[in-house]
Design a protein around this motif. Structure first.
Motif, PDB file in Angstrom:
ATOM      1  N   LEU A 173      12.146   4.469  -6.580  1.00  0.00           N
ATOM      2  CA  LEU A 173      11.515   4.629  -5.269  1.00  0.00           C
ATOM      3  C   LEU A 173      12.268   3.823  -4.209  1.00  0.00           C
ATOM      4  CD1 LEU A 173       9.065   5.803  -3.709  1.00  0.00           C
ATOM      5  CD2 LEU A 173       7.795   3.738  -4.356  1.00  0.00           C
ATOM      6  N   GLN A 174      12.683   2.595  -4.575  1.00  0.00           N
ATOM      7  CA  GLN A 174      13.443   1.765  -3.636  1.00  0.00           C
ATOM      8  C   GLN A 174      14.794   2.393  -3.310  1.00  0.00           C
ATOM      9  OE1 GLN A 174      13.088  -0.372  -1.360  1.00  0.00           O
ATOM     10  NE2 GLN A 174      13.461  -2.463  -2.110  1.00  0.00           N
ATOM     11  N   ALA A 175      15.428   3.023  -4.283  1.00  0.00           N
ATOM     12  CA  ALA A 175      16.706   3.698  -4.015  1.00  0.00           C
ATOM     13  C   ALA A 175      16.529   4.769  -2.941  1.00  0.00           C
ATOM     14  CB  ALA A 175      17.261   4.318  -5.299  1.00  0.00           C
ATOM     15  N   GLY A 176      15.431   5.509  -3.024  1.00  0.00           N
ATOM     16  CA  GLY A 176      15.161   6.516  -2.012  1.00  0.00           C
ATOM     17  C   GLY A 176      14.853   5.927  -0.657  1.00  0.00           C
ATOM     18  N   VAL A 177      14.063   4.853  -0.640  1.00  0.00           N
ATOM     19  CA  VAL A 177      13.752   4.176   0.621  1.00  0.00           C
ATOM     20  C   VAL A 177      15.032   3.707   1.307  1.00  0.00           C
ATOM     21  CG1 VAL A 177      12.694   2.103   1.615  1.00  0.00           C
ATOM     22  CG2 VAL A 177      11.422   3.478  -0.054  1.00  0.00           C
TER      23      VAL A 177
END
Length: 344
Positions: A210-214
């Motif tokens: 999720l952080q990679a996408g953010v």
């Protein structure tokens, strides 16, 4: 190792990207405020994406969460995926899987987890007592996965527990979980050792995805902005300092992504993934906050506008920085594993 998505994983990712891109707009997110976008969640469930997690595995879930993070869509996909669908599918009894999974697949049930274990919850005679300061998406949840002081996993019906709204940095519909002799059922059987560690590693991996996408979404906004914003007759993107800052952010984002992919792949392959999950979580914490700071900084004065879309990425990035362990905590835990020779 091979991180190439299967046809099913790629199809699910493309479908998620299309639905999220169409519905998770800045206007809808603004209207949702700090709550969940219920209509978007219904659309994702109607498309069968939560249900697909059983088939596409943790790596597939990471791919879906990347797409969610790009647009900071306010839906409980990560929590339901790791604390509900994967946890029950991997560690539940046959009866629990038959009873719980249908609702989690179609979205009529939403799961979350009171992770990581802090020893604040005790179990006695099938009842739990204790307080967890905040639990993500608790206000949406029908079921909460709670580890007790001995790291046994218990499922609590949200309606049986006390929940007080808590506002976080990111709009995660969080709440304070209050358990006072609350009835609970053990996930799996009493001999199910390692379930807590497996769910925690899966959660760290999923939220790293999720952080990679953010971060990817924040960087994409910064690149688009600096390509058209001119200073002294030239786009900001032509300035070497801007290019280097963006390049560093890109490398950090790729580091989060590839370590999350590795941890998810190892988990799906049945390999030891504790060290890989900690590595992914460390990158998500340390590199993630660098990227969202850069994304906001590269917007100049616009980045200070609380209503600008990039500010939402900043808030999510800082929330994910500390969830399930901040960088120094994760590094210390990884060091302990290495010292004990318990990681590849």
């Amino acid at each position: 190792m091979d991180f190439t998505p299967t046809e099913e994983q790629e199809a699910a990712r493309e479908l998620a990207a299309r639905i999220l891109g169409d519905l998770a707009t800045h206007e809808r997110l603004t209207a949702a405020g700090g709550g969940t976008d219920a209509e978007l969640w219904k659309a994702l469930c109607a498309a069968g994406l939560p249900a697909a997690v059983e088939e596409i595995g943790l790596l597939g879930l990471v791919l879906l969460l990347e797409e969610q993070g790009r647009v900071t869509a306010q839906v409980p996909l990560a929590a339901t995926g790791v604390y509900g669908i994967l946890a029950v599918a991997r560690h539940g009894t046959d009866e629990q899987r038959a009873r719980l999974l249908p609702g989690l697949r179609d979205g009529t049930a939403v799961a979350t987890g009171a992770f990581p274990a802090t020893g604040a919850v005790t179990a006695r005679g099938g009842r739990l007592t204790g307080t967890v300061t905040w639990v993500p998406w608790l206000r949406d949840a029908t079921h909460v996965l709670v580890p007790d002081a001995d790291r046994a996993l218990w499922l609590v019906r949200a309606e049986d527990a006390g929940a007080e709204p808590v506002e976080l940095t990111a709009p995660w519909s969080a709440g304070r979980l209050v358990l006072d002799g609350t009835p609970a059922e053990r996930l799996g059987d009493a001999a199910g050792e390692g379930a807590y560690e497996d769910v925690l590693a899966a959660a760290r991996t999923a939220f790293a995805g999720l952080q990679a996408g953010v971060c990817a979404g924040s960087l994409a906004r910064a690149v688009a902005y600096t390509s058209v914003r001119e200073q002294f007759g030239r786009p900001l993107a032509t300035r070497q300092a801007v290019q280097l800052r963006a390049a560093d952010a890109h490398m950090d984002t790729e580091s989060i992504r590839v370590t999350a992919y590795e941890a998810a792949w190892r988990s799906d392959a049945g390999l030891d993934c504790a060290g890989a999950a900690l590595t992914a979580a460390w990158w998500a914490s340390e590199a993630g906050k660098r990227v969202v700071h850069s994304g906001q900084h590269l917007h100049g004065g616009m980045g200070a506008d609380l209503d600008h879309p990039v500010h939402r990425h900043f808030l999510w990035g800082r929330q994910l920085d500390a969830y399930l362990g901040a960088g120094t905590e994760l590094l210390a835990e990884l060091g302990d594993l290495l010292a004990k020779g318990q990681t590849a």
